[in-house]
Design a protein around this motif. Structure first.
Motif, PDB file in Angstrom:
ATOM      1  N   CYS A 179     103.522  19.873 -66.726  1.00 18.36           N
ATOM      2  CA  CYS A 179     102.387  19.555 -65.846  1.00 18.36           C
ATOM      3  C   CYS A 179     101.594  18.349 -66.347  1.00 18.36           C
ATOM      4  O   CYS A 179     101.025  17.604 -65.545  1.00 18.36           O
ATOM      5  CB  CYS A 179     101.466  20.768 -65.725  1.00 18.36           C
ATOM      6  SG  CYS A 179     102.264  22.161 -64.904  1.00 18.36           S
ATOM      7  N   ASN A 185      96.825  13.969 -58.995  1.00 16.56           N
ATOM      8  CA  ASN A 185      96.846  13.916 -57.529  1.00 16.56           C
ATOM      9  C   ASN A 185      98.224  14.247 -56.948  1.00 16.56           C
ATOM     10  O   ASN A 185      98.349  14.488 -55.758  1.00 16.56           O
ATOM     11  CB  ASN A 185      96.340  12.558 -57.021  1.00 16.56           C
ATOM     12  CG  ASN A 185      97.135  11.397 -57.604  1.00 16.56           C
ATOM     13  OD1 ASN A 185      97.886  11.585 -58.559  1.00 16.56           O
ATOM     14  ND2 ASN A 185      96.966  10.219 -57.045  1.00 16.56           N
ATOM     15  N   LEU A 186      99.286  14.238 -57.771  1.00 16.78           N
ATOM     16  CA  LEU A 186     100.628  14.578 -57.291  1.00 16.78           C
ATOM     17  C   LEU A 186     101.076  15.991 -57.671  1.00 16.78           C
ATOM     18  O   LEU A 186     102.066  16.489 -57.139  1.00 16.78           O
ATOM     19  CB  LEU A 186     101.652  13.585 -57.846  1.00 16.78           C
ATOM     20  CG  LEU A 186     101.531  12.138 -57.376  1.00 16.78           C
ATOM     21  CD1 LEU A 186     102.593  11.287 -58.062  1.00 16.78           C
ATOM     22  CD2 LEU A 186     101.697  12.065 -55.868  1.00 16.78           C
ATOM     23  N   GLU A 188      99.866  19.052 -57.136  1.00 17.97           N
ATOM     24  CA  GLU A 188      99.879  20.035 -56.054  1.00 17.97           C
ATOM     25  C   GLU A 188     101.059  19.794 -55.112  1.00 17.97           C
ATOM     26  O   GLU A 188     101.757  20.723 -54.716  1.00 17.97           O
ATOM     27  CB  GLU A 188      98.555  19.963 -55.293  1.00 17.97           C
ATOM     28  CG  GLU A 188      98.283  21.197 -54.467  1.00 17.97           C
ATOM     29  CD  GLU A 188      96.875  21.189 -53.888  1.00 17.97           C
ATOM     30  OE1 GLU A 188      96.788  21.377 -52.664  1.00 17.97           O
ATOM     31  OE2 GLU A 188      95.916  20.974 -54.643  1.00 17.97           O
ATOM     32  N   SER A 189     101.322  18.542 -54.775  1.00 15.30           N
ATOM     33  CA  SER A 189     102.452  18.213 -53.894  1.00 15.30           C
ATOM     34  C   SER A 189     103.781  18.548 -54.563  1.00 15.30           C
ATOM     35  O   SER A 189     104.707  19.049 -53.926  1.00 15.30           O
ATOM     36  CB  SER A 189     102.431  16.725 -53.530  1.00 15.30           C
ATOM     37  OG  SER A 189     101.286  16.442 -52.778  1.00 15.30           O
ATOM     38  N   GLU A 190     103.867  18.268 -55.857  1.00 18.64           N
ATOM     39  CA  GLU A 190     105.105  18.518 -56.611  1.00 18.64           C
ATOM     40  C   GLU A 190     105.422  20.007 -56.635  1.00 18.64           C
ATOM     41  O   GLU A 190     106.571  20.427 -56.467  1.00 18.64           O
ATOM     42  CB  GLU A 190     104.961  17.972 -58.037  1.00 18.64           C
ATOM     43  CG  GLU A 190     106.234  18.000 -58.845  1.00 18.64           C
ATOM     44  CD  GLU A 190     107.247  16.950 -58.403  1.00 18.64           C
ATOM     45  OE1 GLU A 190     108.444  17.231 -58.572  1.00 18.64           O
ATOM     46  OE2 GLU A 190     106.869  15.893 -57.893  1.00 18.64           O
ATOM     47  N   PHE A 192     103.910  22.575 -54.671  1.00 20.03           N
ATOM     48  CA  PHE A 192     103.803  23.347 -53.416  1.00 20.03           C
ATOM     49  C   PHE A 192     104.234  22.582 -52.169  1.00 20.03           C
ATOM     50  O   PHE A 192     104.213  23.102 -51.075  1.00 20.03           O
ATOM     51  CB  PHE A 192     102.363  23.846 -53.235  1.00 20.03           C
ATOM     52  CG  PHE A 192     101.848  24.621 -54.419  1.00 20.03           C
ATOM     53  CD1 PHE A 192     102.372  25.870 -54.729  1.00 20.03           C
ATOM     54  CD2 PHE A 192     100.871  24.074 -55.221  1.00 20.03           C
ATOM     55  CE1 PHE A 192     101.906  26.572 -55.814  1.00 20.03           C
ATOM     56  CE2 PHE A 192     100.395  24.801 -56.319  1.00 20.03           C
ATOM     57  CZ  PHE A 192     100.916  26.037 -56.614  1.00 20.03           C
ATOM     58  N   GLY A 193     104.600  21.323 -52.325  1.00 18.37           N
ATOM     59  CA  GLY A 193     104.991  20.512 -51.167  1.00 18.37           C
ATOM     60  C   GLY A 193     103.794  19.734 -50.638  1.00 18.37           C
ATOM     61  O   GLY A 193     102.641  20.061 -50.912  1.00 18.37           O
ATOM     62  N   HIS A 194     104.055  18.677 -49.881  1.00 20.92           N
ATOM     63  CA  HIS A 194     102.965  17.789 -49.456  1.00 20.92           C
ATOM     64  C   HIS A 194     102.579  17.976 -47.995  1.00 20.92           C
ATOM     65  O   HIS A 194     101.704  17.292 -47.493  1.00 20.92           O
ATOM     66  CB  HIS A 194     103.314  16.328 -49.730  1.00 20.92           C
ATOM     67  CG  HIS A 194     104.544  15.869 -49.025  1.00 20.92           C
ATOM     68  ND1 HIS A 194     105.804  16.114 -49.528  1.00 20.92           N
ATOM     69  CD2 HIS A 194     104.726  15.208 -47.855  1.00 20.92           C
ATOM     70  CE1 HIS A 194     106.714  15.620 -48.695  1.00 20.92           C
ATOM     71  NE2 HIS A 194     106.084  15.051 -47.670  1.00 20.92           N
ATOM     72  N   THR A 195     103.263  18.880 -47.278  1.00 23.85           N
ATOM     73  CA  THR A 195     102.872  19.070 -45.862  1.00 23.85           C
ATOM     74  C   THR A 195     102.221  20.423 -45.685  1.00 23.85           C
ATOM     75  O   THR A 195     102.495  21.359 -46.405  1.00 23.85           O
ATOM     76  CB  THR A 195     104.113  18.973 -44.947  1.00 23.85           C
ATOM     77  OG1 THR A 195     105.079  19.924 -45.376  1.00 23.85           O
ATOM     78  CG2 THR A 195     104.700  17.578 -44.967  1.00 23.85           C
TER      79      THR A 195
END
Length: 195
Positions: A179, A185-186, A188-190, A192-195
């Protein structure tokens, strides 16, 4: 007690005193130790402390006719596997032995070195590390989440791999995620996904 344990399929070695047991334990290489609390010379807690220096992962069951709650609390805080008061129930003793053997040797007590396989990639001679690995083994047998915190380069991922390998989920994939290497900033997207 020896006769009863042998009748239940266990190979039993006995010692007349704590000193004798301590002197012979490295040659015996037992999977479990059963001791009395009150003995002449070295008492059970002193024997347990000395055994922890030689074989920190050895489960120890203590029997006593003079047990008190503070004694039991002190013994379990030190890492004693089980504490039974006399007169003890034979089935309770057998259950404690089987529980201890299932933790230290999940494939059966006849498999020598069974506990060492899971941590074969960790090289250590430190008694503090051996105590940590003993705790890690016990934790791995339960179904709990584990957070490993330490400074960079201390072997957190090695310990995480060892926990995974010792757990009932060892056949499932192990996915390490650093981590700290992912920008905030990336992250959470990494994960859980970004959409």
């Amino acid at each position: 007690m020896s006769l009863r344990l042998e009748a239940n399929g266990f190979q039993v070695e006995t010692a007349a005193s704590g000193q004798q047991a301590l002197g012979r334990i490295s040659a015996w290489k037992p999977h479990i130790m059963i001791t009395d609390l009150r003995m002449q010379g070295m008492d059970g807690l002193a024997l347990f402390d000395a055994v922890q220096q030689q074989m920190p992962s050895l489960p120890v069951i203590m029997l006593t006719a003079h047990g008190t709650i503070p004694d039991a609390v002190q013994a379990t805080r030190k890492g004693l596997f089980s504490y039974l008061t006399k007169p003890f129930d034979s089935n309770e003793l057998l259950q404690s032995i089987n529980d201890a053997l299932s933790q230290c040797c999940p494939d059966g007590p006849e498999k020598t070195g069974c506990k060492e396989d899971w941590r074969s990639h960790i090289i250590s001679r430190s008694s503090a590390m051996e105590k940590l690995l003993n705790k890690a083994w016990r934790i791995a047998q339960s179904d709990v989440s584990v957070l490993i915190q330490s400074q960079s380069g201390t072997g957190k991922e090695l310990l995480a791999r060892a926990l995974h390998k010792a757990s009932p989920h060892h056949d499932a994939p192990f996915v390490p995620i650093n981590c700290a290497a992912i920008p905030e900033n990336l992250l959470e997207s990494e994960l859980f996904g970004h959409t």
